[in-house]
Design a protein around this motif. Structure first.
Motif, PDB file in Angstrom:
ATOM      1  N   GLU A  55      -2.641  -3.588   5.706  1.00 46.70           N
ATOM      2  CA  GLU A  55      -2.292  -2.338   5.042  1.00 46.70           C
ATOM      3  C   GLU A  55      -2.914  -2.287   3.651  1.00 46.70           C
ATOM      4  OE1 GLU A  55       2.018  -2.188   5.318  1.00 46.70           O
ATOM      5  OE2 GLU A  55       1.804  -0.724   6.956  1.00 46.70           O
ATOM      6  N   THR A  56      -3.783  -1.300   3.434  1.00 42.14           N
ATOM      7  CA  THR A  56      -4.426  -1.086   2.138  1.00 42.14           C
ATOM      8  C   THR A  56      -4.480   0.406   1.849  1.00 42.14           C
ATOM      9  OG1 THR A  56      -6.711  -0.787   2.938  1.00 42.14           O
ATOM     10  CG2 THR A  56      -5.946  -3.067   2.621  1.00 42.14           C
ATOM     11  N   VAL A  57      -5.021   0.752   0.671  1.00 42.75           N
ATOM     12  CA  VAL A  57      -5.205   2.162   0.312  1.00 42.75           C
ATOM     13  C   VAL A  57      -6.690   2.517   0.295  1.00 42.75           C
ATOM     14  CG1 VAL A  57      -3.052   2.388  -0.973  1.00 42.75           C
ATOM     15  CG2 VAL A  57      -5.110   1.556  -2.147  1.00 42.75           C
ATOM     16  N   ALA A  61       0.822  -1.213   0.000  1.00 39.50           N
ATOM     17  CA  ALA A  61       0.000   0.000   0.000  1.00 39.50           C
ATOM     18  C   ALA A  61       0.856   1.264   0.000  1.00 39.50           C
ATOM     19  CB  ALA A  61      -0.941  -0.023   1.206  1.00 39.50           C
ATOM     20  N   HIS A  87      -6.693  -4.042  -5.505  1.00 38.44           N
ATOM     21  CA  HIS A  87      -5.512  -3.975  -4.637  1.00 38.44           C
ATOM     22  C   HIS A  87      -5.848  -4.440  -3.225  1.00 38.44           C
ATOM     23  CE1 HIS A  87      -2.560  -2.081  -1.919  1.00 38.44           C
ATOM     24  NE2 HIS A  87      -1.704  -2.349  -2.888  1.00 38.44           N
ATOM     25  N   SER A  88      -7.009  -4.028  -2.707  1.00 41.99           N
ATOM     26  CA  SER A  88      -7.415  -4.433  -1.363  1.00 41.99           C
ATOM     27  C   SER A  88      -7.566  -5.950  -1.274  1.00 41.99           C
ATOM     28  CB  SER A  88      -8.721  -3.746  -0.963  1.00 41.99           C
ATOM     29  OG  SER A  88      -9.176  -4.215   0.277  1.00 41.99           O
ATOM     30  N   SER A 104      -4.326  -7.626  -1.083  1.00 39.60           N
ATOM     31  CA  SER A 104      -3.534  -7.285   0.099  1.00 39.60           C
ATOM     32  C   SER A 104      -3.917  -8.112   1.308  1.00 39.60           C
ATOM     33  CB  SER A 104      -3.699  -5.795   0.429  1.00 39.60           C
ATOM     34  OG  SER A 104      -3.222  -4.985  -0.622  1.00 39.60           O
ATOM     35  N   THR A 160      -2.598   3.435   7.469  1.00 41.45           N
ATOM     36  CA  THR A 160      -1.526   3.325   6.483  1.00 41.45           C
ATOM     37  C   THR A 160      -1.388   4.608   5.679  1.00 41.45           C
ATOM     38  OG1 THR A 160      -1.924   0.941   6.308  1.00 41.45           O
ATOM     39  CG2 THR A 160      -0.643   1.968   4.552  1.00 41.45           C
ATOM     40  N   THR A 161      -2.524   5.166   5.222  1.00 36.65           N
ATOM     41  CA  THR A 161      -2.494   6.409   4.434  1.00 36.65           C
ATOM     42  C   THR A 161      -2.636   7.638   5.312  1.00 36.65           C
ATOM     43  OG1 THR A 161      -4.895   6.431   4.077  1.00 36.65           O
ATOM     44  CG2 THR A 161      -3.555   5.171   2.522  1.00 36.65           C
TER      45      THR A 161
END
Length: 351
Positions: free
Chosen positions: A344-346, A18, A44-45, A48, A119-120
């Motif tokens: 951890e993701t976005v 991420a 992406h999630s 992850s 994370t972000t």
């Protein structure tokens, strides 16, 4: 990578960590647009959600830290200090629910609910001027889930003035709405304690336990599609002592660690099959211990083994084949007030 087809760039970047995605957004406008699309974040999630991306967030009065998990030694890696991006008082923050890298937290000095991606560092306040999104500890229950349209939602069950009310917050609409809540009158008693919500297979599950020996214990279910509540029975554990249940979603199957006892504690692992509980494992009775040794736990699984994290910062494993339950510390229900296991993701807390 500038000459690669956009489909290839998509495939590559949905497989990177991420934090790499966050840095990649600054490469160019085209990448920023691609990495901000809903399709990219969703794919992406999903990619992850592996054990190597799991992190432990721990909060005390002085610091907030994130630790990788070293599964080979059942320990934490070096910590990274995280600065809470929202106003708080002495890190007095409760973590109520987590899903796909998002945490639903409560600021205890104002009782406000927030969505936060540690994370972000992005966060979103959920409180409104008419007191929606205000959480009262020991009275309310919260669960975080995602519907079929990939809209992240917060279910908030409120116990106020001898009345239950339930609300759903939509990240997509940035709006709270009331939904009917059906429950028996006796559950309004403050003697009943709610667990955090556990999302599994299109349903949000809560335990509701009466806080005395021989009390009533049930599981409340919320179908996220019909938005209807129903009640199912607790596993058939002895009622001769205090009873608690810790719910956990493992590979989209609901499990419960049910603890019961008084002078000796018994811990059984159950799985839910079509509203009926099936016992999976049992541990031998655990002798009495000092109350000061009791800690909060959470559970997660990888490679067929269960892992247990105590509040004091130690990991233990339960190997499903040999069942060495002797190394499982006797603990109370993990409610996440000072820690959480997350991926951890976005995923963004707002649209």
């Amino acid at each position: 990578m500038a000459d690669l087809p956009i489909e290839t760039i998509f495939e590559i970047l949905t497989r990177v960590p991420a934090k790499v995605v966050g840095r990649s957004r600054s490469v160019c406008k085209e990448w920023y647009a691609l990495l901000s699309t809903r399709d990219f974040i969703r794919v992406h999630s999903s990619r992850s959600l592996v054990s190597s991306n799991q992190r432990v967030l721990l909060i005390d009065d002085l610091t907030c830290s994130v630790h990788p998990i070293i599964f080979q030694s059942y320990d934490y890696g070096p910590r990274s200090i995280v600065t809470l991006p929202f106003d708080h008082q002495n890190n007095d923050v409760s973590i109520l629910s987590h899903l796909n890298g998002l945490l639903c937290v409560c600021l205890n000095h104002t009782n406000e609910l927030l969505l936060w991606n540690p994370t972000t560092t992005a966060f979103k306040r959920l409180s409104t001027p008419d007191s929606l999104g205000i959480y009262i500890n020991n009275l309310d229950a919260v669960g975080l889930y995602a519907d079929d349209a990939d809209d992240y939602k917060v279910l908030h069950i409120k116990r106020r003035r001898h009345v239950y009310e339930s609300y759903v917050y939509s990240r997509e609409l940035n709006f709270w709405r009331n939904i009917p809540f059906l429950t028996r009158q006796e559950y309004l008693s403050p003697n009943f304690a709610w667990s955090p919500g556990t999302f599994c297979g299109g349903t949000m599950y809560f335990t509701l336990c009466e806080c005395w020996v021989g009390g009533t214990n049930v599981v409340i279910c919320f179908d996220i599609n019909s938005e209807q509540f129903k009640e199912i029975s607790f596993p058939p554990v002895p009622s001769t002592g205090f009873v608690q249940g810790v719910l956990v979603n493992v590979k989209n199957e609901l499990h419960m660690f049910a603890t019961t006892g008084w002078f000796e504690i018994t811990i059984d692992l159950w799985t839910l099959k079509e509203d009926y509980w099936i016992k999976v494992l049992s541990c031998p009775p655990i002798p009495p211990i000092s109350l000061s040794l009791w800690g909060d736990i959470t559970h997660y699984v990888t490679n067929g083994n269960w892992f247990v994290m105590t509040k004091l910062g130690k990991l233990f494993t339960i190997e499903m084949d040999t069942k060495p339950f002797e190394i499982l510390y006797p603990v109370t229900c993990f409610r996440g007030y000072k820690g959480a296991v997350f991926v951890e993701t976005v995923v963004s807390p707002s649209i």
